[in-house]
Every structure is written in structure tokens, then in C-alpha cells.
Design a protein around this motif. Structure first.
Motif: not given
Ligand code: 4NP
Length: 149
Positions: A8-9, A12-13, A43
């Protein structure tokens, strides 16, 4: 093979997946490339979350220089394999493809790698479970490399 890891962002993953795969590409000297992207673009331009950087450091991998970006329709052409962390990301990627059927190249990371008892990588952004998510991602990346070796 060109692999794109998607969450999503993209802080992280998918950066962890990017880092694990990069490590394996170097270890096995594979003629592959890997990149990562997010679906929400919140981000854009940022480096990975410090907790993801720390978790990967425990595996001897430095992901601190990665930069978050949002997935583009062009990525669906450029990459051979698009591996998403959860169903929401996969649905987004499929919609981005529009009329084009990309079901052959876009998959859930854990399903593609056949990681038992898990289909989605839980988002550790809110609950801090970076070790758990990292472990699932690591197993999947290792399985993918074994599959093609
Ligand atoms: P990711 O985690 O998808 O694993 O990078 C997230 C990081 C930030 C957000 C959502 C998920 N956010 O909406 O800010």
C-alpha cells in the motif's frame, strides 16, 4: 526476470520484499531485477519506515536507500511478475490494467510462492509486527528463487 513487489504505502512490506529478493539475486548471481512500489502514493519520495530498515538490518540487508513511489500503468508492461502483499493491492493492480488481463503476471506474493497457512502479508505499519511480516516475505522470496533455479 523483472519482479515488482507491491504494497500500500511502499515503506514497509514491499521494501522488505525488494530487499530480500535483492539479497537473493546477489547470492545466487541471478540475471533478475527487482523493484517495489505502492498503490496509495502517500509516501512518495520517502525512504522506508525506520522499523522496516531495522528489521532488514537484522538480516544483513540495507534497504535505507530505497525511495517510495506509486505504481504506474507502465509498470504492468515493464515487469514480468508483479507480486502484491495483500488482496487489496492485487485488486488495485488488476484495475490499473484496465481491459488488459494481467492475471498471468500479477499474484499474491504468498500464493505465488505457496507459503502455507498464509495468503496475505499482514501490514505491520500499525501493529509493529515487522518480524512476523518479514519472516513470511523472506520464506516466499526464497521459495520463488528455488522455483526458478
Ligand atoms: P506498507 O504499510 O503498505 O506495508 O508500506 C503502510 C504504510 C503506510 C500506510 C499504509 C500502509 N499509510 O497509509 O500511510
Amino acid at each position: 526476470m523483472k519482479i515488482l513487489m507491491v504494497c500500500l504505502g511502499n515503506i514497509c512490506r514491499s521494501p522488505m520484499a525488494h530487499g530480500f529478493m535483492e539479497g537473493l539475486i546477489a547470492k545466487y548471481q541471478l540475471d533478475w531485477t527487482v523493484d517495489s512500489a505502492g498503490t496509495n502514493g502517500f509516501h512518495d519520495g520517502e525512504h522506508p519506515d525506520p522499523r522496516a530498515i531495522l528489521e532488514m538490518k537484522k538480516h544483513g540487508l540495507d534497504i535505507s536507500k530505497q525511495v517510495s513511489r506509486k505504481i504506474q500503468a507502465q509498470d504492468l508492461e515493464s515487469f514480468d511478475l508483479i507480486l502484491t502483499m495483500d488482496r487489496q493491492n492485487l485488486n488495485y493492480v488488476k484495475k490499473l490494467g484496465g481491459d488488459r488481463d494481467i492475471s498471468e503476471k500479477a499474484h499474491l506474493l504468498l500464493k505465488y510462492a505457496n507459503v502455507q497457512n498464509a495468503e496475505e502479508v499482514p501490514d505491520p505499519y500499525y501493529d509493529n509486527r515487522f518480524q512476523e511480516s518479514g519472516k513470511l516475505i523472506q520464506i516466499a522470496c526464497e521459495q520463488i528463487v528455488q522455483k526458478y533455479l
